[in-house]
Write an enzyme that holds these catalytic residues in place. Structure first.
Site, PDB file in Angstrom:
ATOM      1  N   GLU A  27       0.829  -1.207   0.000  1.00 41.87           N
ATOM      2  CA  GLU A  27       0.000   0.000   0.000  1.00 41.87           C
ATOM      3  C   GLU A  27       0.863   1.256   0.000  1.00 41.87           C
ATOM      4  O   GLU A  27       1.817   1.370   0.762  1.00 41.87           O
ATOM      5  CB  GLU A  27      -0.904  -0.002   1.240  1.00 41.87           C
ATOM      6  CG  GLU A  27      -2.278   0.548   0.976  1.00 41.87           C
ATOM      7  CD  GLU A  27      -3.075  -0.298   0.019  1.00 41.87           C
ATOM      8  OE1 GLU A  27      -3.184   0.077  -1.174  1.00 41.87           O
ATOM      9  OE2 GLU A  27      -3.594  -1.349   0.435  1.00 41.87           O
ATOM     10  N   GLU A 153      -6.310  10.423 -14.163  1.00 39.09           N
ATOM     11  CA  GLU A 153      -6.563  10.632 -12.737  1.00 39.09           C
ATOM     12  C   GLU A 153      -5.583  11.625 -12.126  1.00 39.09           C
ATOM     13  O   GLU A 153      -5.956  12.474 -11.314  1.00 39.09           O
ATOM     14  CB  GLU A 153      -6.519   9.297 -11.992  1.00 39.09           C
ATOM     15  CG  GLU A 153      -6.894   9.413 -10.542  1.00 39.09           C
ATOM     16  CD  GLU A 153      -7.695   8.246 -10.012  1.00 39.09           C
ATOM     17  OE1 GLU A 153      -7.915   8.201  -8.802  1.00 39.09           O
ATOM     18  OE2 GLU A 153      -8.105   7.386 -10.807  1.00 39.09           O
ATOM     19  N   ASP A 165      -3.866   0.674  -9.713  1.00 37.51           N
ATOM     20  CA  ASP A 165      -5.297   0.475  -9.891  1.00 37.51           C
ATOM     21  C   ASP A 165      -5.655   0.260 -11.356  1.00 37.51           C
ATOM     22  O   ASP A 165      -6.357  -0.684 -11.717  1.00 37.51           O
ATOM     23  CB  ASP A 165      -6.079   1.673  -9.344  1.00 37.51           C
ATOM     24  CG  ASP A 165      -5.924   1.834  -7.844  1.00 37.51           C
ATOM     25  OD1 ASP A 165      -5.324   0.944  -7.211  1.00 37.51           O
ATOM     26  OD2 ASP A 165      -6.404   2.845  -7.313  1.00 37.51           O
TER      27      ASP A 165
END
Length: 384
Positions: A27, A153, A165
């Site tokens: 992460e 994005e 992603d």
């Protein structure tokens, strides 16, 4: 969606779809060239597109029951802070790639939970990209599709996210998780043992990535990375740094930057160790790495919240739970849990009951397996 599109626009359309994703471990490593281990999951965004002759882009969202329209020729990088920014940003990014799209009508609908850390934004972006590429009669490789959707994005919407992603949403493969190198974009597909299921638990605390603390964390990481780049020759990204490098530069960065960078450096190591655990069939070791990753995210990255921490604590009390941690950008969203397949339903029931008793919140929980990404869906005859 085909019927909705035809009733609204008076034309038959072509369907594209893209899934959501969950990240098992790794992460906040992706935007510093690090390692991640995501998988695509069965939630979807569906896009139906048909051509029009007036040079306009018309997007209709069934979820919002709203329409957004503009002249394609006048499209500039001017986000509105609206759901349509994600779709418009992909059109803008395709044009940056040299792909021109004529006028079109597009209907969008999805069942990806919003603000839950399951990448509803990348699901929209990739679905729109696949639809517009089909309309333009173009094909692009996985890396290019992921890159242009990430650009939408980052540069159009203004969210400081990495490429994980968009890459897994476009390139996921059923029954496999993926270890992705976010610098080289090389990847390895890894099997999840049949005796486990992935359970996603939504804390129902929503986050917003384009503003607020997520952006602060990204800035703190970049500041620390800049110090390492300046002080330690050969380091370009945090991916290149060791804990020894970081500790040697601790006095030249803020305590916050040190802690954020520490999380990312140790998280890259955990992804490599998680890969080894999966290849060896060491589920206990894999689960321990997930718990360690959550503690690092909570303490060093400081991006969890009490509700999510409680979900992890409740999960790890259950004998059927192998590992649990926060997933997604943080500040709310979901936990990801690896549990024994034959007791997944019992795990969900216990977790929901204890979480609601403690917080008054009824958590949504989903039992998942790795799903196909948009490219695999597009290749399957009749899949849509």
């Amino acid at each position: 969606m085909l019927r909705v599109h035809q009733e609204r626009f008076g034309q038959e359309g072509k369907v594209s779809a893209a899934p959501a994703r969950v990240n098992l471990i790794g992460e906040h490593t992706d935007y510093t060239g690090g390692l991640v281990m995501p998988m695509a999951i069965g939630f979807r965004t569906t896009a139906v597109v048909s051509a029009r002759e007036d040079g306009r882009a018309v997007f209709y969202s069934e979820n919002y029951a709203e329409e957004a329209a503009f002249e394609i020729a006048s499209l500039e990088r001017t986000p509105r802070g609206h759901w349509s920014d994600y779709a418009a940003g992909v059109l803008w990014s395709l044009r940056q790639e040299g792909i021109e799209v004529g006028g079109f009508s597009m209907s969008l609908a999805g069942d990806v939970p919003l603000g839950a850390g399951l990448s509803s934004s990348a699901s929209i972006e990739v679905a729109v990209a696949m639809a517009l590429l089909g309309l333009a009669g173009k094909e692009l490789p996985l890396k290019t599709i992921a890159t242009l959707c990430r650009r939408a994005e980052n540069e159009y919407v203004g969210a400081k996210t990495g490429i994980m992603d968009q890459f897994i949403v476009a390139g996921g493969v059923s029954h496999r998780t993926m270890m992705l190198d976010c610098r080289s974009l090389e990847y390895e597909l890894l099997p999840l043992p049949e005796q486990v299921r992935v359970v996603i638990c939504n804390s129902m605390v929503k986050h917003e990535l384009a503003t607020g603390e997520y952006g602060d964390r990204s800035d703190e990481v970049e500041a620390g990375q800049a110090v390492l780049r300046r002080e330690r020759p050969g380091i370009e990204l945090l991916r290149d740094a060791t804990l020894e490098d970081l500790e040697a530069c601790a006095g030249k960065m803020t305590a916050a930057s040190f802690a954020r960078c520490k999380h990312i450096i140790t998280e890259n190591r955990r992804v490599l160790e998680a890969r080894e655990a999966l290849l060896k069939g060491d589920l206990k070791g894999f689960g321990s790495l997930m718990v360690e990753a959550h503690a690092s995210f909570r303490d060093d990255f400081a991006a969890s919240c009490p509700e999510v921490d409680m979900l992890v604590e409740i999960a790890m009390r259950q004998p059927e739970c192998i590992g649990a941690r926060i997933t997604g950008g943080g500040f709310g969203g979901c936990t990801v849990n690896v549990v024994n397949a034959d007791s997944a339903d019992q795990f969900v029931a216990t977790l929901r009951r204890e979480y609601e008793a403690a917080t008054g919140i009824a958590a949504d929980c989903f039992v998942c397996e790795p799903a196909d990404g948009a490219l695999a869906l597009a290749a399957q005859d009749g899949a849509l």
